[in-house]
Design a protein around this motif. Structure first.
Motif, PDB file in Angstrom:
ATOM      1  N   MET A   1       0.840  -1.190   0.000  1.00 54.99           N
ATOM      2  CA  MET A   1       0.000   0.000   0.000  1.00 54.99           C
ATOM      3  C   MET A   1       0.877   1.242   0.000  1.00 54.99           C
ATOM      4  SD  MET A   1      -2.976   1.502   0.126  1.00 54.99           S
ATOM      5  CE  MET A   1      -4.042   0.093   0.430  1.00 54.99           C
ATOM      6  N   GLU A   2       0.734   2.079  -1.043  1.00 53.01           N
ATOM      7  CA  GLU A   2       1.514   3.307  -1.122  1.00 53.01           C
ATOM      8  C   GLU A   2       1.022   4.311  -0.076  1.00 53.01           C
ATOM      9  OE1 GLU A   2       4.181   4.182  -3.040  1.00 53.01           O
ATOM     10  OE2 GLU A   2       4.222   2.046  -3.553  1.00 53.01           O
ATOM     11  N   PRO A   3       1.949   5.000   0.603  1.00 52.01           N
ATOM     12  CA  PRO A   3       1.516   6.007   1.585  1.00 52.01           C
ATOM     13  C   PRO A   3       0.782   7.159   0.914  1.00 52.01           C
ATOM     14  CG  PRO A   3       3.902   6.066   1.291  1.00 52.01           C
ATOM     15  CD  PRO A   3       3.409   4.870   0.537  1.00 52.01           C
ATOM     16  N   ILE A   4      -0.183   7.751   1.631  1.00 45.88           N
ATOM     17  CA  ILE A   4      -0.893   8.917   1.121  1.00 45.88           C
ATOM     18  C   ILE A   4      -0.249  10.204   1.623  1.00 45.88           C
ATOM     19  CG2 ILE A   4      -3.079   7.705   0.832  1.00 45.88           C
ATOM     20  CD1 ILE A   4      -4.006   8.951   3.467  1.00 45.88           C
ATOM     21  N   LEU A   5       0.694  10.068   2.564  1.00 42.26           N
ATOM     22  CA  LEU A   5       1.441  11.215   3.044  1.00 42.26           C
ATOM     23  C   LEU A   5       2.806  10.744   3.506  1.00 42.26           C
ATOM     24  CD1 LEU A   5       1.526  14.251   3.856  1.00 42.26           C
ATOM     25  CD2 LEU A   5       0.670  13.558   6.101  1.00 42.26           C
ATOM     26  N   THR A   6       3.854  11.391   3.006  1.00 38.52           N
ATOM     27  CA  THR A   6       5.215  11.088   3.440  1.00 38.52           C
ATOM     28  C   THR A   6       5.957  12.397   3.660  1.00 38.52           C
ATOM     29  OG1 THR A   6       5.211   9.073   2.096  1.00 38.52           O
ATOM     30  CG2 THR A   6       7.340   9.832   2.911  1.00 38.52           C
ATOM     31  N   LEU A   7       6.335  12.644   4.908  1.00 38.30           N
ATOM     32  CA  LEU A   7       7.115  13.809   5.279  1.00 38.30           C
ATOM     33  C   LEU A   7       8.254  13.335   6.176  1.00 38.30           C
ATOM     34  CD1 LEU A   7       4.155  16.177   6.268  1.00 38.30           C
ATOM     35  CD2 LEU A   7       5.442  16.258   4.131  1.00 38.30           C
ATOM     36  N   ASP A   8       9.096  14.259   6.577  1.00 35.92           N
ATOM     37  CA  ASP A   8      10.156  13.908   7.507  1.00 35.92           C
ATOM     38  C   ASP A   8       9.547  13.354   8.794  1.00 35.92           C
ATOM     39  OD1 ASP A   8      12.731  13.733   8.629  1.00 35.92           O
ATOM     40  OD2 ASP A   8      12.466  15.682   9.605  1.00 35.92           O
ATOM     41  N   ARG A   9       9.841  12.100   9.099  1.00 33.78           N
ATOM     42  CA  ARG A   9       9.379  11.369  10.299  1.00 33.78           C
ATOM     43  C   ARG A   9       7.882  11.077  10.285  1.00 33.78           C
ATOM     44  NH1 ARG A   9       9.472  14.134  14.660  1.00 33.78           N
ATOM     45  NH2 ARG A   9      10.075  16.192  13.881  1.00 33.78           N
ATOM     46  N   VAL A  10       7.189  11.294   9.183  1.00 35.05           N
ATOM     47  CA  VAL A  10       5.738  11.062   9.114  1.00 35.05           C
ATOM     48  C   VAL A  10       5.399  10.195   7.907  1.00 35.05           C
ATOM     49  CG1 VAL A  10       3.461  12.108   8.813  1.00 35.05           C
ATOM     50  CG2 VAL A  10       5.174  13.247  10.237  1.00 35.05           C
ATOM     51  N   THR A  11       4.650   9.129   8.148  1.00 34.12           N
ATOM     52  CA  THR A  11       4.061   8.327   7.081  1.00 34.12           C
ATOM     53  C   THR A  11       2.596   8.090   7.430  1.00 34.12           C
ATOM     54  OG1 THR A  11       6.138   7.169   6.647  1.00 34.12           O
ATOM     55  CG2 THR A  11       4.135   6.129   5.824  1.00 34.12           C
ATOM     56  N   VAL A  12       1.704   8.270   6.460  1.00 34.85           N
ATOM     57  CA  VAL A  12       0.282   7.964   6.656  1.00 34.85           C
ATOM     58  C   VAL A  12      -0.159   7.050   5.522  1.00 34.85           C
ATOM     59  CG1 VAL A  12      -2.070   8.874   6.773  1.00 34.85           C
ATOM     60  CG2 VAL A  12      -0.181  10.154   7.826  1.00 34.85           C
ATOM     61  N   ARG A  13      -0.806   5.942   5.894  1.00 39.57           N
ATOM     62  CA  ARG A  13      -1.347   5.014   4.900  1.00 39.57           C
ATOM     63  C   ARG A  13      -2.851   4.827   5.141  1.00 39.57           C
ATOM     64  NH1 ARG A  13       4.001   2.853   5.137  1.00 39.57           N
ATOM     65  NH2 ARG A  13       4.765   2.358   3.039  1.00 39.57           N
ATOM     66  N   SER A  14      -3.579   4.687   4.039  1.00 38.61           N
ATOM     67  CA  SER A  14      -5.021   4.454   4.125  1.00 38.61           C
ATOM     68  C   SER A  14      -5.346   3.066   3.600  1.00 38.61           C
ATOM     69  CB  SER A  14      -5.790   5.499   3.311  1.00 38.61           C
ATOM     70  OG  SER A  14      -7.176   5.201   3.325  1.00 38.61           O
TER      71      SER A  14
END
Length: 342
Positions: A1-14
């Motif tokens: 599942m590709e992340p919907i948000l990737t930032l420094d120290r942050v990953t969000v997956r739906s």
């Protein structure tokens, strides 16, 4: 599942996508074709429902949020000491307002490395993930957008095998019927290693008048929250419910020791739900159950945890003993019984 948000120290997956609409359709079809109609409470929480629930928490009658926050303020240091947790996984994280008290305690103890907010509302998970990362230096955030009844397997493995807390706060465990409740506790237990802990929020049995007022506030916010589930069905399944044609009902069932919320039809009506190709008939005063909220005694809490393969470590209550946070861990030999703290 590709992340919907990737930032420094942050990953969000739906893990929702079209599944959320499918889940609602299945629940409406099943629940509104039963002899006694029901809708599950997880469908309360669209954006409007989440806002209404935040307002409920501010009502003078609604004590659970304040009582739970008091426990966290008084006992987060003890929780950090007992667990040594490097990670906090929070199911139904919402805005994480209370959670920051516990995150502060873990940070102050020098153990905190990752926070995993898990919620059904994508925007909320995104906002919480980015705000926590900005507030807590060097803490990783792995956000999960999903239904915790369906997607627990997507919780990541612990950071380097270090201890973690899986938290399920707010008394939401009371929304499950007894058999389902123990099954869900087993599911949460499957996320725990030998050194991990479950932190569980449970509302306690008390004066029925206090309980009923908490679910039927004078300002009518809970009534609006209850009716909002019909607006969700209208929007997502092209239905024609008139929410104002249903009365909000909340009462304490003394036999089962739980609060029930219902919607009562004011008149006979036939409601089309075009997304399901069906019509649902209501008699005058016919009711739809939208929520149960079980209240706990110490004995019920210990029995439910034991049935799920968990040993009680401690039960922490607010000074008025209205609400409890319990710590438990996977069952093992020769562990002392849990203890109560105020």
């Amino acid at each position: 599942m590709e992340p919907i948000l990737t930032l420094d120290r942050v990953t969000v997956r739906s893990y929702l996508e079209a599944e959320a609409a499918s889940s609602l359709a299945e629940d409406v079809l099943d629940g509104l074709t039963r002899p006694f109609k029901e809708l599950p409470p997880k469908h309360f929480y669209d954006a409007a429902g989440a806002d209404l629930f935040d307002r409920i928490c501010d009502q003078p009658e609604y004590y659970p949020t304040r009582a739970e926050r008091t426990i966290l303020q008084l006992q987060s240091g003890e929780i950090a000491r007992l667990t040594g947790a490097a990670e906090l996984v929070e199911l139904g994280s919402g805005t994480a307002a209370k959670t920051r008290v516990l995150l502060d305690a873990l940070r102050d103890a020098g153990t905190l490395r990752r926070y995993v907010p898990f919620d059904v509302t994508e925007n909320m998970v995104r906002e919480v993930a980015t705000s926590i990362a900005s507030e807590y230096d060097d803490v990783e955030v792995h956000g999960i957008v999903g239904d915790f009844e369906r997607h627990l397997e997507h919780v990541p493995d612990p950071v380097d095998g270090e201890p973690r807390i899986v938290a399920f706060l707010g008394g939401t465990i009371g929304n499950f019927t007894p058999g389902s409740r123990r099954g869900f506790l087993r599911g949460m237990g499957s996320l725990l290693g030998d050194d991990d802990h479950l932190l569980l929020g449970t509302d306690l049995v008390k004066d029925p008048a206090v309980l009923e007022a908490a679910y039927d506030d004078a300002a009518g916010v809970t009534a609006a929250f209850n009716r909002n589930v019909l607006r969700v069905v209208n929007r997502e399944l092209d239905a024609d419910f008139d929410p104002e044609a249903f009365d909000h009902v909340a009462f304490f069932d003394r036999e089962h020791e739980w609060i029930e919320m219902r919607l009562r039809a004011q008149r006979r009506m036939l409601v089309p739900i075009r997304g399901l190709g069906m019509e649902v008939a209501f008699e005058a005063r016919e009711e739809v159950r939208t929520e149960i909220s079980a209240k706990f005694t110490p004995e019920r809490l210990a029995a439910d945890l034991a049935a799920a393969g968990l040993d009680l470590v401690a039960v922490l209550t607010d000074p008025e003993e209205r609400f409890a946070l319990s710590l438990s861990r996977p069952a093992g030999p020769e562990r002392p019984p849990g203890r109560f703290h105020r």
